[in-house]
Design an enzyme around this catalytic site. Sequence first.
Site, PDB file in Angstrom:
ATOM      1  N   LYS A  37      -7.880  14.816  -6.001  1.00  0.00           N
ATOM      2  CA  LYS A  37      -7.196  14.608  -7.282  1.00  0.00           C
ATOM      3  C   LYS A  37      -7.947  15.242  -8.437  1.00  0.00           C
ATOM      4  O   LYS A  37      -7.349  15.721  -9.391  1.00  0.00           O
ATOM      5  CB  LYS A  37      -6.985  13.111  -7.543  1.00  0.00           C
ATOM      6  N   LYS A  90       0.348  16.020   2.323  1.00  0.00           N
ATOM      7  CA  LYS A  90       0.984  14.701   2.304  1.00  0.00           C
ATOM      8  C   LYS A  90       2.183  14.667   1.352  1.00  0.00           C
ATOM      9  O   LYS A  90       2.107  15.243   0.265  1.00  0.00           O
ATOM     10  CB  LYS A  90      -0.083  13.687   1.844  1.00  0.00           C
ATOM     11  N   LYS A 105       4.326  11.194  -4.481  1.00  0.00           N
ATOM     12  CA  LYS A 105       5.220  11.021  -5.630  1.00  0.00           C
ATOM     13  C   LYS A 105       4.793  11.891  -6.800  1.00  0.00           C
ATOM     14  O   LYS A 105       5.594  12.165  -7.687  1.00  0.00           O
ATOM     15  CB  LYS A 105       5.336   9.552  -6.023  1.00  0.00           C
TER      16      LYS A 105
HETATM   17  N1  AQP Z   1       3.023  10.551   2.630  1.00  0.00           N
HETATM   18  C1  AQP Z   1       2.699   9.314   2.979  1.00  0.00           C
HETATM   19  N2  AQP Z   1       2.824   8.913   4.272  1.00  0.00           N
HETATM   20  C2  AQP Z   1       2.512   7.647   4.640  1.00  0.00           C
HETATM   21  N3  AQP Z   1       2.080   6.700   3.764  1.00  0.00           N
HETATM   22  C3  AQP Z   1       1.950   7.058   2.485  1.00  0.00           C
HETATM   23  N4  AQP Z   1       1.552   6.383   1.396  1.00  0.00           N
HETATM   24  C4  AQP Z   1       1.601   7.207   0.306  1.00  0.00           C
HETATM   25  N5  AQP Z   1       2.028   8.409   0.660  1.00  0.00           N
HETATM   26  C5  AQP Z   1       2.248   8.370   2.022  1.00  0.00           C
HETATM   27  C6  AQP Z   1       1.134   4.993   1.404  1.00  0.00           C
HETATM   28  O1  AQP Z   1       1.809   4.311   0.361  1.00  0.00           O
HETATM   29  C7  AQP Z   1       0.950   3.297  -0.153  1.00  0.00           C
HETATM   30  C8  AQP Z   1       0.896   3.387  -1.622  1.00  0.00           C
HETATM   31  O2  AQP Z   1       0.271   4.583  -2.029  1.00  0.00           O
HETATM   32  P1  AQP Z   1      -0.175   4.693  -3.544  1.00  0.00           P
HETATM   33  O3  AQP Z   1       0.969   4.591  -4.416  1.00  0.00           O
HETATM   34  O4  AQP Z   1      -1.260   3.723  -3.812  1.00  0.00           O
HETATM   35  O5  AQP Z   1      -0.846   6.076  -3.713  1.00  0.00           O
HETATM   36  P2  AQP Z   1      -0.978   7.309  -2.827  1.00  0.00           P
HETATM   37  O6  AQP Z   1      -1.406   6.994  -1.460  1.00  0.00           O
HETATM   38  O7  AQP Z   1      -1.854   8.250  -3.593  1.00  0.00           O
HETATM   39  O8  AQP Z   1       0.537   7.777  -2.784  1.00  0.00           O
HETATM   40  P3  AQP Z   1       1.187   8.972  -3.506  1.00  0.00           P
HETATM   41  O9  AQP Z   1       2.655   8.900  -3.297  1.00  0.00           O
HETATM   42  O10 AQP Z   1       0.507  10.228  -3.064  1.00  0.00           O
HETATM   43  O11 AQP Z   1       0.880   8.663  -5.019  1.00  0.00           O
HETATM   44  P4  AQP Z   1       0.261   9.579  -6.127  1.00  0.00           P
HETATM   45  O12 AQP Z   1       1.041  10.850  -6.024  1.00  0.00           O
HETATM   46  O13 AQP Z   1       0.464   8.840  -7.396  1.00  0.00           O
HETATM   47  O14 AQP Z   1      -1.186   9.760  -5.772  1.00  0.00           O
HETATM   48  C9  AQP Z   1      -0.401   3.457   0.522  1.00  0.00           C
HETATM   49  O15 AQP Z   1      -0.509   2.525   1.577  1.00  0.00           O
HETATM   50  C10 AQP Z   1      -0.342   4.849   1.047  1.00  0.00           C
HETATM   51  O16 AQP Z   1      -1.150   5.007   2.204  1.00  0.00           O
END
Ligand code: AQP
Length: 346
Positions: free
Chosen positions: A124, A207, A210
């Site tokens: 990040k 991955k 969002k």
């Molecule tokens: N692509 C993914 N596949 C499986 N699990 C996923 N999770 C996120 N993306 C995937 C799981 O969702 C939960 C919440 O994640 P988060 O919102 O705390 O942040 P993150 O993992 O960083 O998810 P994002 O979507 O990538 O958010 P941003 O873009 O804001 O950083 C966790 O259990 C995560 O494993």
Amino acid sequence: MTEPVQTPQSRFKPRIFSGIQPSGGLTLGNYLGALKRFVEKQDEGIETIYCLVDMHAITVWQDPEKLRQQTREGAAAFIAAGIDPARSILFNQSQVTAHAELGWIFNCIARMGWMSRMTQFKDKAGKNSENVSLGLFAYPSLMAADILAYHATMVPVGDDQKQHLELARDIAIKFNNDYKVDFFPVVDPLIEGAATRVMSLRDGTKKMSKSDPSDQSRINLTDDADAISAKIRKAKTDAEPLPDTLEGLKDRPEARNLVNIYAALADMTPQAVVAEYAGAQFGTFKPRLAELSVAKLAPITTEMNRLMKDPAEIDRILGAGADRADAIARPILNQVKDIVGMIRSR
Ligand code: AQP
């Protein structure tokens, strides 16, 4: 010094905690890697505590009005996916101040070297590490506090969170060792199912996220049937038909991703999916996947839209959840303060 507290690991009752950042609309990755599993755990009858982690979200810039909207939308997604706020505790993190208070104490337990090794921070921060927030660096320490403030023993997450959970274990162990107590449980990550890492629809090595700048890379829980179908139709694949074993998907990340998504949505194993579609071209498989995705996601989207019409009711649910969460976390935090040597005289 406080007398050592004798608390064998076995005294901790099974309790699940997990959270999702309201840093954007939720994706199919969040649904399959987290939300769907959260509902399964609730339905197994385990005590479940789920949180919209708004304090984590602001480790990168969030527009205040959007953050409020995304937090409500996240809560609506939890409920629409099957979380029952009467059976699970559902709240937003900032309403329970024990998270921030324990997070600070853990900042004093965690070591700089541990934090520097976190791959999510490196991803990040990228080349801009001098200019990101201190909160982004300390993120995993707050995450440990989220979990341990409830003496949670199990944490369902996607695969990307594995390293952060190992750090939460290290923090719990170091706290127990430093203060010669057996106070915090050592948490177990629950990384299960066919889609623990849903990949981007545009790049099978990245991955699904969002915050990816490309909306085409992800399926949002707010996408309608046409958008879902169009994104799956345009998803990157290769020219080969589907093989008859998973071995045949080894060097085909995009194809493997679509098979995993299908399996997770259909509650099948990836092996069963390739067995069913062996020899099929993507021209056949993609429409079936689109159909399945719409069938599974449309009822959630419809219910989310209905719930979002009454934001005051969502806020009420989050407030009531926060009261219940606070009732568990506050006594645990008070014990932590006693162990650490902080005077509590009010
Ligand atoms: N692509 C993914 N596949 C499986 N699990 C996923 N999770 C996120 N993306 C995937 C799981 O969702 C939960 C919440 O994640 P988060 O919102 O705390 O942040 P993150 O993992 O960083 O998810 P994002 O979507 O990538 O958010 P941003 O873009 O804001 O950083 C966790 O259990 C995560 O494993």
